[in-house]
Design an enzyme around this catalytic site. Structure first.
Site, PDB file in Angstrom:
ATOM      1  N   LEU A  45     -26.561 -24.233  82.264  1.00 27.08           N
ATOM      2  CA  LEU A  45     -25.282 -24.759  81.802  1.00 27.08           C
ATOM      3  C   LEU A  45     -24.608 -25.552  82.916  1.00 27.08           C
ATOM      4  O   LEU A  45     -24.097 -26.664  82.693  1.00 27.08           O
ATOM      5  CB  LEU A  45     -24.399 -23.599  81.349  1.00 27.08           C
ATOM      6  CG  LEU A  45     -22.908 -23.863  81.134  1.00 27.08           C
ATOM      7  CD1 LEU A  45     -22.699 -24.841  79.991  1.00 27.08           C
ATOM      8  CD2 LEU A  45     -22.169 -22.553  80.859  1.00 27.08           C
ATOM      9  N   SER A  59     -25.082 -22.246  77.418  1.00 27.41           N
ATOM     10  CA  SER A  59     -24.190 -21.093  77.396  1.00 27.41           C
ATOM     11  C   SER A  59     -24.358 -20.276  78.664  1.00 27.41           C
ATOM     12  O   SER A  59     -25.377 -20.369  79.358  1.00 27.41           O
ATOM     13  CB  SER A  59     -24.518 -20.227  76.174  1.00 27.41           C
ATOM     14  OG  SER A  59     -23.936 -18.946  76.259  1.00 27.41           O
ATOM     15  N   GLU A 110     -29.226 -21.622  79.973  1.00 26.82           N
ATOM     16  CA  GLU A 110     -28.530 -20.345  80.179  1.00 26.82           C
ATOM     17  C   GLU A 110     -27.926 -20.324  81.573  1.00 26.82           C
ATOM     18  O   GLU A 110     -28.646 -20.460  82.565  1.00 26.82           O
ATOM     19  CB  GLU A 110     -29.486 -19.166  80.043  1.00 26.82           C
ATOM     20  CG  GLU A 110     -29.999 -18.905  78.644  1.00 26.82           C
ATOM     21  CD  GLU A 110     -30.857 -17.646  78.566  1.00 26.82           C
ATOM     22  OE1 GLU A 110     -31.182 -17.234  77.438  1.00 26.82           O
ATOM     23  OE2 GLU A 110     -31.192 -17.064  79.623  1.00 26.82           O
ATOM     24  N   CYS A 111     -26.642 -20.161  81.664  1.00 29.34           N
ATOM     25  CA  CYS A 111     -25.925 -19.933  82.912  1.00 29.34           C
ATOM     26  C   CYS A 111     -26.182 -21.052  83.928  1.00 29.34           C
ATOM     27  O   CYS A 111     -25.514 -22.066  83.906  1.00 29.34           O
ATOM     28  CB  CYS A 111     -26.276 -18.551  83.474  1.00 29.34           C
ATOM     29  SG  CYS A 111     -25.053 -17.915  84.648  1.00 29.34           S
ATOM     30  N   ALA A 112     -27.143 -20.890  84.813  1.00 27.56           N
ATOM     31  CA  ALA A 112     -27.431 -21.939  85.791  1.00 27.56           C
ATOM     32  C   ALA A 112     -27.734 -23.256  85.097  1.00 27.56           C
ATOM     33  O   ALA A 112     -27.325 -24.325  85.549  1.00 27.56           O
ATOM     34  CB  ALA A 112     -28.602 -21.523  86.675  1.00 27.56           C
TER      35      ALA A 112
END
Length: 492
Positions: A386, A471, A382-384
């Protein structure tokens, strides 16, 4: 249950909610009380300071991400065994999703039957404070605004003017804090610097804050007010029960009314998937020199932690454990290898862009993560996470699992998203509807991968390849317990 509790709110951001809420937690803890800290909304950073102040796990209460019906049970779970609970609000008291009250501090207070204490930055006002507070107190009769704490008061005379004005409308004042730069937490591009990145300094600031609050706030009155909260008729949330009762697919329902539009006021910017590892699992076991299982045959799920990966909801770890995993933390800044027997990896959010040089320099772990991903083992990012899986971040080599590059931008992307799984993956079946949250100042190129993780707002987002699901979207797994069950099953 009937844990004494109150909600700390403010007219808007910047009035000092985090300072006052964390100070109350620390001051009450210093009295020898077991204090449970909670944060309304999706924010990961403030709860890190709550955990330092209370010595208990950080807990979020977000009706948008988890559903309104889960808030009281989640609160009861997190506050179990506590003498008092303090809930820090989000933004202004009545600021919710778009033009609605959903997810607002007022919404959470109503779901908990808790009185509200309004923190007011009084640095640039005098008698007008009464008009401000009067408006907030009368705006929604379903919210009990019970008292005020004044912040950034300039002098004894200034405090007297403020108290007299509030006495005129019958509003109790629990305390008045003077300006003190020594308790301010440093900020950067996404808000406060996480406590995990400055733990020593953060502990010192919280200790000083506890002393200031003890001196400036009537803690006995705070406790008396917290005890006026209505009894909470909720069965505490339990991760094992949540897993047992969770359908394969779920949709978070709003608290009532039509579905909120995707565009809302506080938004800014905006392989061969398999549900089981099959032959890839065998190659992973061979590469790692043993079964992908911990003691007793439980699969090992590594979860990224440390200063670069501080965004992970406590309930995610609890659900993974209840689903049958041995959950082990790995620090991508310091650890040279994944934990022995790792069968799956969860890379949550955080600030890899701040630590990009150190993450890049840890070549051994980057290679180990890449080997795990190539094996077909579940890797959820998630985010980081990714950004860490990309080929490079701001020109520095990362894990190279995804054929993509990431870089910082000046634009903030922030807001809730109603998303649908674009295809089947180790995390969700195709078509699963979720509600998540974006919070970043980075971009990933390419932005429209051939096998995206989600579709929302008319666009495709994220990557699915083999066992990788990556993502920008943050999910609160208490809203979707089946995610943990599916991930652990794929790691077995």
């Amino acid at each position: 249950m009937n844990v004494p509790r109150l909600v700390v709110a403010a007219p808007g951001s910047g009035h000092g909610k985090t300072t006052v809420a964390t100070g109350l937690m620390a001051a009450l803890s210093a009295r020898g009380l077991a204090v449970s800290g909670h944060k309304a909304g999706p924010d990961y950073i403030d709860p890190g300071y709550h955990a330092l102040a209370t010595g208990r796990p950080a807990r979020n209460l977000d009706p948008v991400l988890c559903g309104a019906d889960t808030i009281a049970p989640l609160f009861a779970h997190g506050a179990a065994g506590a003498d008092v609970a303090v809930v820090e609000g989000v933004m202004g008291l009545f600021d919710g999703r778009g033009a609605t009250a959903e997810g607002s501090t007022a919404h959470v207070a109503a779901l908990l039957g808790a009185p509200v204490v309004l923190v007011v930055d009084a640095s640039a006002q005098g008698r007008s404070v009464a008009a401000l507070v009067s408006g907030f107190a009368s705006f929604d009769p379903g919210v009990r605004l019970a008292a005020v704490i004044l912040n950034r008061v300039g002098s004894a005379r200034h405090e007297e003017i403020l108290r007299d004005a509030l006495a005129g409308i019958g509003m109790p004042v629990l305390g008045a804090l003077r300006r003190d730069d020594g308790v301010a937490a440093p900020s950067r591009h996404l808000g406060l610097v996480p406590a995990a990145e400055r733990e020593g300094a953060a502990r010192q600031a919280i200790s000083r804050l506890a002393a200031l609050v003890t001196e400036a706030v009537d803690l006995d009155a705070v406790l008396s007010l917290a005890r006026t909260a209505a009894p909470l008729s909720a069965t505490p949330w339990d991760p094992a029960s949540a897993l047992a009762n969770s359908p394969e697919r779920s949709v978070i329902m709003t608290s009532g009314g039509p579905e909120a539009p995707e565009s809302h006021d506080h938004d800014r910017g905006v392989g061969d998937p398999r549900g089981a590892r099959g032959l890839g699992a065998e190659s992973a076991r061979g590469a790692r020199g043993g079964l992908a299982a911990g003691d007793g045959g439980r699969p090992v799920v590594a979860v990224a932690g440390g200063a670069a990966f501080t965004f992970c909801y406590t309930e995610t770890m609890e659900l993974l454990t209840a689903a049958g995993a041995d959950v082990v933390t790995v620090d991508p800044l310091r650890d040279a290898a994944l934990p022995p027997g790792t069968g799956a990896l969860v890379l949550g959010g955080g600030f890899p862009e701040v630590h990009a040089s150190e993450l890049s320099a840890n070549e051994a772990l980057r290679a180990d993560v890449a080997r795990l991903a190539r094996s077909g083992a579940p890797v959820v990012a998630e985010c980081a996470g990714l950004l860490y899986l990309a080929r490079e971040l701001d020109g520095l080599p990362m894990c190279g699992v995804l054929d993509a590059t990431a870089r910082m931008t000046p634009s903030l992307t922030l807001g809730y998203r109603d998303a649908v799984a674009a295809g089947s993956s180790v995390l969700t079946p195709a078509g699963t509807a979720v509600r998540g949250h974006e919070f970043h100042r980075t971009t990933v190129v390419p932005g429209n991968p051939p096998a995206p993780a989600w579709t929302f707002g008319g666009r495709k987002e994220g990557f699915v390849q083999g066992g990788v699901h990556a993502s920008y979207l943050h999910l609160h797994w208490a809203g979707y317990p089946g995610l943990a069950r599916r991930l652990v099953a794929a790691a077995t």
